[in-house]
Write a protein that holds these residues in place. Structure first.
Motif, PDB file in Angstrom:
ATOM      1  N   TYR A  89      -6.263  17.138   2.663  1.00 22.63           N
ATOM      2  CA  TYR A  89      -7.618  16.727   3.021  1.00 22.63           C
ATOM      3  C   TYR A  89      -8.639  16.965   1.909  1.00 22.63           C
ATOM      4  N   GLN A  90      -8.284  16.550   0.705  1.00 19.95           N
ATOM      5  CA  GLN A  90      -9.247  16.560  -0.387  1.00 19.95           C
ATOM      6  C   GLN A  90     -10.367  15.590  -0.031  1.00 19.95           C
ATOM      7  N   THR A  91     -11.594  15.921  -0.387  1.00 22.10           N
ATOM      8  CA  THR A  91     -12.709  15.021  -0.113  1.00 22.10           C
ATOM      9  C   THR A  91     -13.114  14.283  -1.383  1.00 22.10           C
ATOM     10  N   ILE A  92     -13.753  13.150  -1.177  1.00 18.30           N
ATOM     11  CA  ILE A  92     -14.253  12.378  -2.317  1.00 18.30           C
ATOM     12  C   ILE A  92     -15.234  13.224  -3.121  1.00 18.30           C
ATOM     13  N   GLU A  93     -16.060  13.998  -2.450  1.00 17.48           N
ATOM     14  CA  GLU A  93     -17.051  14.838  -3.136  1.00 17.48           C
ATOM     15  C   GLU A  93     -16.365  15.868  -4.031  1.00 17.48           C
ATOM     16  N   GLU A  94     -15.284  16.492  -3.552  1.00 15.59           N
ATOM     17  CA  GLU A  94     -14.546  17.473  -4.360  1.00 15.59           C
ATOM     18  C   GLU A  94     -13.955  16.826  -5.603  1.00 15.59           C
ATOM     19  N   VAL A  95     -13.360  15.659  -5.419  1.00 14.76           N
ATOM     20  CA  VAL A  95     -12.748  14.959  -6.542  1.00 14.76           C
ATOM     21  C   VAL A  95     -13.824  14.496  -7.514  1.00 14.76           C
ATOM     22  N   ARG A  96     -14.931  13.988  -7.011  1.00 16.02           N
ATOM     23  CA  ARG A  96     -16.028  13.549  -7.868  1.00 16.02           C
ATOM     24  C   ARG A  96     -16.546  14.728  -8.709  1.00 16.02           C
TER      25      ARG A  96
END
Length: 178
Positions: free
Chosen positions: A50-57
């Protein structure tokens, strides 16, 4: 020189049509998040689900100086990503690498294409003497690929990571630039 030619592997073998290796872009965050959340991809990493787009960004935006972050695409779709992180001080000759391939595209040569680009950058552009990595001991395909590129097993890391409810071992592997 075309964008395709600039991204050709060092052996000058022509990349298959539609395949491109390039630097990660901030606009890749959503597609990379989808990739990182795939069960097979995630099983080879230390990332929780459950990685989030915000974390990856944030990871893309806050990439450390000297890091190399790449994607391999097929007809514009990201099918793998990887890169290296340069160490500092008395270990500035060393870089740590990590990579993964989309669950639907394993066994089709994308890992080789990506690893070739990383090794070429390390050897020919960044003067990295030692490339090192960790890989789970049950990841036979990755171990075989790394060995083809000259990586050698240097040690066993017992209970290295926690995956699917159990502790798993990993090898530490390294490649010294010839």
């Amino acid at each position: 020189m075309s964008e395709h030619q600039e991204n050709e592997p060092r052996d000058r073998a022509r990349l298959p049509d539609g395949v491109l290796v390039r630097a990660v872009r901030l606009s890749d965050a959503e597609e990379m998040t989808d990739l990182m959340n795939l069960p097979g991809y995630r099983a080879g990493t230390l990332r929780p689900p459950y990685q989030t787009i915000e974390e990856v960004r944030k990871r893309i935006e806050n990439s450390s100086p000297g890091a190399l972050n790449l994607v391999v695409t097929l007809n514009g779709k990201i099918v793998g990503n990887g890169g290296l992180h340069r160490l500092a001080g008395r270990r500035q000759h060393v870089a740590s690498l990590g990579m993964g391939v989309h669950d639907d595209f394993t066994g089709r040569g994308f890992g080789r294409i990506l690893l070739d680009a990383i090794v070429e950058a390390a050897d020919d552009w960044l003067a990295v003497k030692r490339l090192e990595l960790t890989v789970y001991t049950d990841n036979d395909a990755a171990i075989g690929l790394y060995e083809k590129f000259g990586f050698e097993r240097e040690g066993l890391l017992r209970a290295f990571g926690f995956r699917s409810g159990e502790y798993v071992d990993a090898y530490t592997m390294a490649r010294l630039r010839p």
